[in-house]
Structure formats: C-alpha cells, structure tokens
Design an enzyme around this catalytic site. Structure first.
Site, PDB file in Angstrom:
ATOM      1  N   GLY A  46       0.782  -1.229  -0.001  1.00 40.52           N
ATOM      2  CA  GLY A  46       0.065  -0.085   0.138  1.00 40.52           C
ATOM      3  C   GLY A  46       0.719   1.189  -0.059  1.00 40.52           C
ATOM      4  N   GLN A  51       3.163   9.835   1.136  1.00 38.32           N
ATOM      5  CA  GLN A  51       4.244   9.159   1.195  1.00 38.32           C
ATOM      6  C   GLN A  51       5.154   9.611   0.130  1.00 38.32           C
ATOM      7  OE1 GLN A  51       2.188   5.293   2.233  1.00 38.32           O
ATOM      8  NE2 GLN A  51       4.280   4.912   3.297  1.00 38.32           N
ATOM      9  N   CYS A  91       5.960   0.048   7.331  1.00 39.65           N
ATOM     10  CA  CYS A  91       5.609   1.262   6.722  1.00 39.65           C
ATOM     11  C   CYS A  91       6.876   1.606   5.499  1.00 39.65           C
ATOM     12  CB  CYS A  91       5.321   2.445   7.582  1.00 39.65           C
ATOM     13  SG  CYS A  91       5.039   3.940   6.490  1.00 39.65           S
ATOM     14  N   LEU A  92       6.504   1.759   4.584  1.00 38.10           N
ATOM     15  CA  LEU A  92       7.702   2.087   3.549  1.00 38.10           C
ATOM     16  C   LEU A  92       8.329   3.553   3.945  1.00 38.10           C
ATOM     17  CD1 LEU A  92       5.769   1.281   0.293  1.00 38.10           C
ATOM     18  CD2 LEU A  92       7.676  -0.230   1.202  1.00 38.10           C
ATOM     19  N   HIS A 133      -4.064   1.577   7.673  1.00 40.00           N
ATOM     20  CA  HIS A 133      -2.726   2.040   7.943  1.00 40.00           C
ATOM     21  C   HIS A 133      -2.703   3.107   6.753  1.00 40.00           C
ATOM     22  CE1 HIS A 133       1.633   1.467   8.014  1.00 40.00           C
ATOM     23  NE2 HIS A 133       1.635   2.326   6.879  1.00 40.00           N
ATOM     24  N   GLU A 134      -3.091   3.162   5.648  1.00 36.76           N
ATOM     25  CA  GLU A 134      -3.154   3.909   4.505  1.00 36.76           C
ATOM     26  C   GLU A 134      -4.022   5.063   4.791  1.00 36.76           C
ATOM     27  OE1 GLU A 134      -0.729   3.894   2.702  1.00 36.76           O
ATOM     28  OE2 GLU A 134      -0.417   1.582   2.938  1.00 36.76           O
ATOM     29  N   HIS A 137      -2.417   7.588   7.423  1.00 33.80           N
ATOM     30  CA  HIS A 137      -1.355   8.577   6.465  1.00 33.80           C
ATOM     31  C   HIS A 137      -2.037   9.827   5.917  1.00 33.80           C
ATOM     32  CE1 HIS A 137       2.329   6.421   6.195  1.00 33.80           C
ATOM     33  NE2 HIS A 137       1.939   5.066   5.771  1.00 33.80           N
TER      34      HIS A 137
HETATM   35 NI    NI Z   1       2.972   3.401   5.675  1.00 34.93          NI
END
Ligand code: NI
Length: 162
Positions: A46, A51, A91-92, A133-134, A137
């Site tokens: 995701g 991000q 998380c990226l 999670h997304e 953000h």
């Molecule tokens: Ni994330």
C-alpha cells in the site's frame, strides 16, 4: 509512469492533514499510476499520496492475492469497523522496523475511483489492516504512533510494508 521518491519518517509531509481530491483529471491519474509503480517497485502492499510528498487524499493498495488486484481509493472514509486484532505491520516510510498494532478485523470503506465515481468495499484481515494504515497516512498518523510495541527482528512474519 514514473517512480516517485518515498519520503521517510521525519519529513513534514508525513505529519500533515491531506486535502480532499477535487479534480479527477489526468494529473490525478498520473499520480495514481506513479504511486502504484512506486509501491510495486518497493515491494509494498500500500502507498498513500503523502508518502510521495503529495498532500491529497489518495491511496493505492494491492495485497497480491490471486483474486486481488490494484485498489485505488480517492477521498476514502471508513464507514464501519468490526472486531479488533493485534498484528505486525511495517511502513515504506519507516524503513527496517515493524511493530504490533491493534486494528479492526473488518472495515468497510467508501471512496471515489479515479474518475470520481463512488465506490464501497469491505476488507478483512491484512486488507483491513492495510486500509486503516493508509487512511492514517492521510491524517498525518504513522503506525509507530499507535503501536503497542516494536517487533523484534525475526519475531514476526515478514509481511509487506505499506
Ligand atoms: Ni505506511
């Protein structure tokens, strides 16, 4: 399509409240295409627009299952949530860490697609976790803010980051 740079924890873009998308034209389509390519390139499941430094309410998700496919959510809102489950996530934008987070087992989300048409979908398990999670953000929240504890290296599965 082009890869975008994923911003990392400490970047102010990750802490801002993203704005609703109002225009559903080529600029949004390019953003969503780039986000998907960037997510796949990073082996994530995701990615949210903040991000990649864009403060708009848009996310892409692909859980990679046989029947799953790329999901694009514009202006998403969770309209119902059921259950609670604690599991790990990463998380990226927070490299090389994972943590335990309590999330709903099932969520239903209303959003718009890339053309502005209303959509609704329900996700369970890891899909529900990724949706939550997304969406966090989009409101400047990271999982490390709400995790119950850090996962030790090798303690839990190596699930994909989001
Ligand atoms: Ni994330």
């Amino acid at each position: 399509m082009a890869l975008r740079q994923i911003v990392k924890i400490g970047d102010p873009a990750l802490r801002k409240h993203a704005r609703p998308v109002e225009k559903f034209g080529q600029r949004l389509h390019t953003l969503l295409d780039d986000m998907a390519q960037t997510m796949y390139d990073a082996n994530g499941c995701g990615l949210a627009a903040p991000q990649v430094g864009i403060l708009q309410r848009a996310v892409v998700i692909d859980m990679g299952g046989e029947d799953d496919h790329l999901v694009e959510l514009v202006n998403p809102q969770i309209v119902s949530a059921e259950g609670e489950e604690e599991s790990t996530e990463g998380c990226l934008s927070v490299p090389d860490r994972r943590g335990y987070v309590v999330r709903p087992v099932r969520v239903t989300v209303r959003a718009q697609n890339r053309c502005g048409m209303p959509i609704e979908l329900t996700g369970e398990g890891m899909f529900a976790r990724c949706i939550c999670h997304e969406l966090d953000h989009l409101d400047g929240r990271l999982y490390v803010d709400i995790m119950t504890r850090e996962a030790e290296k090798g303690e839990e599965d190596a699930g994909e980051d989001a």
